[in-house]
Design a protein around this motif. Structure first.
Motif, PDB file in Angstrom:
ATOM      1  N   PRO A  98      64.909  30.625  39.688  1.00  0.00           N
ATOM      2  CA  PRO A  98      64.105  29.575  40.335  1.00  0.00           C
ATOM      3  C   PRO A  98      64.985  28.426  40.802  1.00  0.00           C
ATOM      4  O   PRO A  98      65.952  28.056  40.139  1.00  0.00           O
ATOM      5  CB  PRO A  98      63.162  29.110  39.222  1.00  0.00           C
ATOM      6  N   ASP A  99      64.648  27.856  41.940  1.00  0.00           N
ATOM      7  CA  ASP A  99      65.445  26.784  42.516  1.00  0.00           C
ATOM      8  C   ASP A  99      65.319  25.501  41.697  1.00  0.00           C
ATOM      9  O   ASP A  99      64.330  25.305  40.978  1.00  0.00           O
ATOM     10  CB  ASP A  99      64.998  26.529  43.959  1.00  0.00           C
ATOM     11  N   PHE A 100      66.290  24.640  41.793  1.00  0.00           N
ATOM     12  CA  PHE A 100      66.208  23.319  41.151  1.00  0.00           C
ATOM     13  C   PHE A 100      67.124  22.346  41.873  1.00  0.00           C
ATOM     14  O   PHE A 100      68.017  22.749  42.629  1.00  0.00           O
ATOM     15  CB  PHE A 100      66.598  23.389  39.662  1.00  0.00           C
ATOM     16  N   THR A 101      66.890  21.060  41.663  1.00  0.00           N
ATOM     17  CA  THR A 101      67.794  20.011  42.128  1.00  0.00           C
ATOM     18  C   THR A 101      68.036  19.045  40.977  1.00  0.00           C
ATOM     19  O   THR A 101      67.087  18.497  40.413  1.00  0.00           O
ATOM     20  CB  THR A 101      67.201  19.227  43.328  1.00  0.00           C
ATOM     21  N   LEU A 102      69.283  18.870  40.600  1.00  0.00           N
ATOM     22  CA  LEU A 102      69.648  17.931  39.537  1.00  0.00           C
ATOM     23  C   LEU A 102      70.839  17.118  40.018  1.00  0.00           C
ATOM     24  O   LEU A 102      71.609  17.579  40.861  1.00  0.00           O
ATOM     25  CB  LEU A 102      70.003  18.660  38.247  1.00  0.00           C
ATOM     26  N   SER A 103      71.016  15.936  39.452  1.00  0.00           N
ATOM     27  CA  SER A 103      72.119  15.074  39.878  1.00  0.00           C
ATOM     28  C   SER A 103      73.300  15.162  38.930  1.00  0.00           C
ATOM     29  O   SER A 103      73.118  15.299  37.716  1.00  0.00           O
ATOM     30  CB  SER A 103      71.652  13.619  39.943  1.00  0.00           C
ATOM     31  N   ASP A 104      74.496  15.045  39.508  1.00  0.00           N
ATOM     32  CA  ASP A 104      75.678  14.995  38.654  1.00  0.00           C
ATOM     33  C   ASP A 104      75.969  13.542  38.269  1.00  0.00           C
ATOM     34  O   ASP A 104      75.226  12.628  38.638  1.00  0.00           O
ATOM     35  CB  ASP A 104      76.889  15.675  39.314  1.00  0.00           C
ATOM     36  N   ALA A 105      77.044  13.326  37.530  1.00  0.00           N
ATOM     37  CA  ALA A 105      77.339  11.988  37.011  1.00  0.00           C
ATOM     38  C   ALA A 105      77.612  10.991  38.131  1.00  0.00           C
ATOM     39  O   ALA A 105      77.423   9.792  37.952  1.00  0.00           O
ATOM     40  CB  ALA A 105      78.527  12.052  36.059  1.00  0.00           C
ATOM     41  N   ALA A 106      78.036  11.492  39.289  1.00  0.00           N
ATOM     42  CA  ALA A 106      78.292  10.594  40.419  1.00  0.00           C
ATOM     43  C   ALA A 106      77.025  10.361  41.225  1.00  0.00           C
ATOM     44  O   ALA A 106      77.060   9.717  42.276  1.00  0.00           O
ATOM     45  CB  ALA A 106      79.390  11.184  41.311  1.00  0.00           C
ATOM     46  N   GLY A 107      75.911  10.902  40.755  1.00  0.00           N
ATOM     47  CA  GLY A 107      74.646  10.700  41.459  1.00  0.00           C
ATOM     48  C   GLY A 107      74.439  11.658  42.615  1.00  0.00           C
ATOM     49  O   GLY A 107      73.446  11.565  43.343  1.00  0.00           O
ATOM     50  N   ARG A 108      75.363  12.608  42.799  1.00  0.00           N
ATOM     51  CA  ARG A 108      75.191  13.545  43.915  1.00  0.00           C
ATOM     52  C   ARG A 108      74.214  14.642  43.489  1.00  0.00           C
ATOM     53  O   ARG A 108      74.370  15.222  42.417  1.00  0.00           O
ATOM     54  CB  ARG A 108      76.537  14.190  44.266  1.00  0.00           C
ATOM     55  N   PRO A 109      73.217  14.928  44.329  1.00  0.00           N
ATOM     56  CA  PRO A 109      72.267  15.990  43.962  1.00  0.00           C
ATOM     57  C   PRO A 109      72.891  17.376  44.161  1.00  0.00           C
ATOM     58  O   PRO A 109      73.675  17.577  45.093  1.00  0.00           O
ATOM     59  CB  PRO A 109      71.109  15.780  44.940  1.00  0.00           C
ATOM     60  N   VAL A 110      72.552  18.275  43.268  1.00  0.00           N
ATOM     61  CA  VAL A 110      72.988  19.660  43.366  1.00  0.00           C
ATOM     62  C   VAL A 110      71.742  20.521  43.432  1.00  0.00           C
ATOM     63  O   VAL A 110      70.903  20.478  42.528  1.00  0.00           O
ATOM     64  CB  VAL A 110      73.833  20.073  42.133  1.00  0.00           C
ATOM     65  N   THR A 111      71.587  21.270  44.530  1.00  0.00           N
ATOM     66  CA  THR A 111      70.416  22.129  44.717  1.00  0.00           C
ATOM     67  C   THR A 111      70.862  23.569  44.696  1.00  0.00           C
ATOM     68  O   THR A 111      71.755  23.967  45.455  1.00  0.00           O
ATOM     69  CB  THR A 111      69.731  21.814  46.071  1.00  0.00           C
ATOM     70  N   LEU A 112      70.266  24.365  43.822  1.00  0.00           N
ATOM     71  CA  LEU A 112      70.688  25.753  43.671  1.00  0.00           C
ATOM     72  C   LEU A 112      70.517  26.525  44.978  1.00  0.00           C
ATOM     73  O   LEU A 112      71.389  27.297  45.380  1.00  0.00           O
ATOM     74  CB  LEU A 112      69.903  26.422  42.545  1.00  0.00           C
ATOM     75  N   ALA A 113      69.399  26.314  45.660  1.00  0.00           N
ATOM     76  CA  ALA A 113      69.135  27.044  46.898  1.00  0.00           C
ATOM     77  C   ALA A 113      70.178  26.728  47.965  1.00  0.00           C
ATOM     78  O   ALA A 113      70.373  27.510  48.903  1.00  0.00           O
ATOM     79  CB  ALA A 113      67.729  26.719  47.409  1.00  0.00           C
ATOM     80  N   GLY A 114      70.856  25.587  47.800  1.00  0.00           N
ATOM     81  CA  GLY A 114      71.890  25.217  48.759  1.00  0.00           C
ATOM     82  C   GLY A 114      73.067  26.176  48.761  1.00  0.00           C
ATOM     83  O   GLY A 114      73.824  26.240  49.730  1.00  0.00           O
ATOM     84  N   TYR A 115      73.243  26.910  47.659  1.00  0.00           N
ATOM     85  CA  TYR A 115      74.358  27.848  47.587  1.00  0.00           C
ATOM     86  C   TYR A 115      74.013  29.192  48.207  1.00  0.00           C
ATOM     87  O   TYR A 115      74.887  30.002  48.495  1.00  0.00           O
ATOM     88  CB  TYR A 115      74.766  28.078  46.127  1.00  0.00           C
ATOM     89  N   ARG A 116      72.685  29.395  48.407  1.00  0.00           N
ATOM     90  CA  ARG A 116      72.264  30.702  48.901  1.00  0.00           C
ATOM     91  C   ARG A 116      72.808  30.967  50.281  1.00  0.00           C
ATOM     92  O   ARG A 116      72.786  30.100  51.151  1.00  0.00           O
ATOM     93  CB  ARG A 116      70.736  30.793  48.900  1.00  0.00           C
ATOM     94  N   GLY A 117      73.319  32.184  50.465  1.00  0.00           N
ATOM     95  CA  GLY A 117      73.914  32.534  51.751  1.00  0.00           C
ATOM     96  C   GLY A 117      75.337  32.041  51.890  1.00  0.00           C
ATOM     97  O   GLY A 117      76.018  32.338  52.874  1.00  0.00           O
ATOM     98  N   ARG A 118      75.809  31.255  50.898  1.00  0.00           N
ATOM     99  CA  ARG A 118      77.159  30.697  51.009  1.00  0.00           C
ATOM    100  C   ARG A 118      78.075  31.149  49.882  1.00  0.00           C
ATOM    101  O   ARG A 118      79.176  31.633  50.131  1.00  0.00           O
ATOM    102  CB  ARG A 118      77.085  29.165  51.032  1.00  0.00           C
TER     103      ARG A 118
END
Lengths: 130, 110
Positions: A98-118
């Motif tokens: 399942p997809d998710f979006t969480l932030s790292d310590a620098a406040g940058r969001p990380v979205t799992l679906a963003g890696y799809r296809g890449r």
């Protein structure tokens, strides 16, 4: 005198098991096979038991008591205290995570679906401490 | 980074193979993120403070923390480019870590 050698051997095996386990964090082979130290304590107990059978000396009984305490403690730790109950995870091999979006310590969001296809992803969940 | 469950070397290999590494824990791990960034490793340490994601994935270890708090069950997942789970390791003993060779093998098999 044979009982004495067996007692010494029993204590060496127990001490070695403890020393090896203390390397837990650094040596993967030890860390990933914790039942090894339980087996070592069992072997030490058997050796001490043989010493008692041979000599019935006070030091043989002491060695047997020590190795049985270590065996009981080690087994309780490994099979009871260190256990993590089976997680009823919704993740399944062959199914999309399942997809998710969480932030790292620098406040940058990380979205799992963003890696799809890449890129493939190795996703690691950890407790925040060892 | 000990938090990565001893997978350090395997993850570096995976990263060279073009795999992204995402590490999830309840706390913001600034130190590890700074270290990874400084080492130019494409690791992202993200925080799941209320364990919402951990819960959604069914990975909560209830009252498993040092102070009786809920914590994530240590888990390693390998996802392919379609986001499909191809390898899954869920811990049942907090002493044990996943075998880095097994993780690398799974990554190479993608």
């Amino acid at each position: 005198m044979r009982a004495g050698w067996l007692v010494a051997l029993s204590l060496v095996v127990s001490a070695a098991a403890i020393a090896v386990y203390s390397q837990l964090l650094r040596v993967p082979a030890v860390r990933n096979n914790p039942e090894g130290y339980v087996a070592a304590f069992a072997i030490a107990a058997v050796i001490a038991g043989l010493a008692v059978a041979l000599g019935r000396r006070w030091y043989a009984w002491t060695a047997l008591a020590v190795s049985l305490v270590l065996l009981l403690g080690g087994a309780t730790f490994n099979f009871v205290l260190a256990r993590i109950p089976a997680a009823h995870t919704t993740l399944r091999v062959g199914e999309r995570a399942p997809d998710f979006t969480l932030s790292d310590a620098a406040g940058r969001p990380v979205t799992l679906a963003g890696y799809r296809g890449r890129q493939p992803v190795v996703l690691v969940f950890y407790r925040g401490y060892w | 980074m000990a938090e990565l469950q001893g997978l350090g070397a395997a993850l570096s290999e995976a990263e060279k193979a073009g795999v992204a590494i995402v590490a999830v824990s309840p706390d913001l791990n600034e130190r590890s993120q700074e270290l990874a960034t400084r080492l130019r490793l494409d690791y992202r340490f993200v925080a799941d403070p209320d364990l919402a994601l951990t819960r959604r994935y069914g990975l909560v270890h209830a009252r498993g923390g040092q102070h009786g708090e809920d914590v994530p069950t240590p888990t390693t997942v390998v996802l392919d480019r379609d986001g499909v789970v191809r390898w899954l390791w869920v811990s049942n003993n907090f002493q044990v870590r996943p075998d880095p060779e097994a993780v690398l093998h799974a990554v190479r098999a993608l």
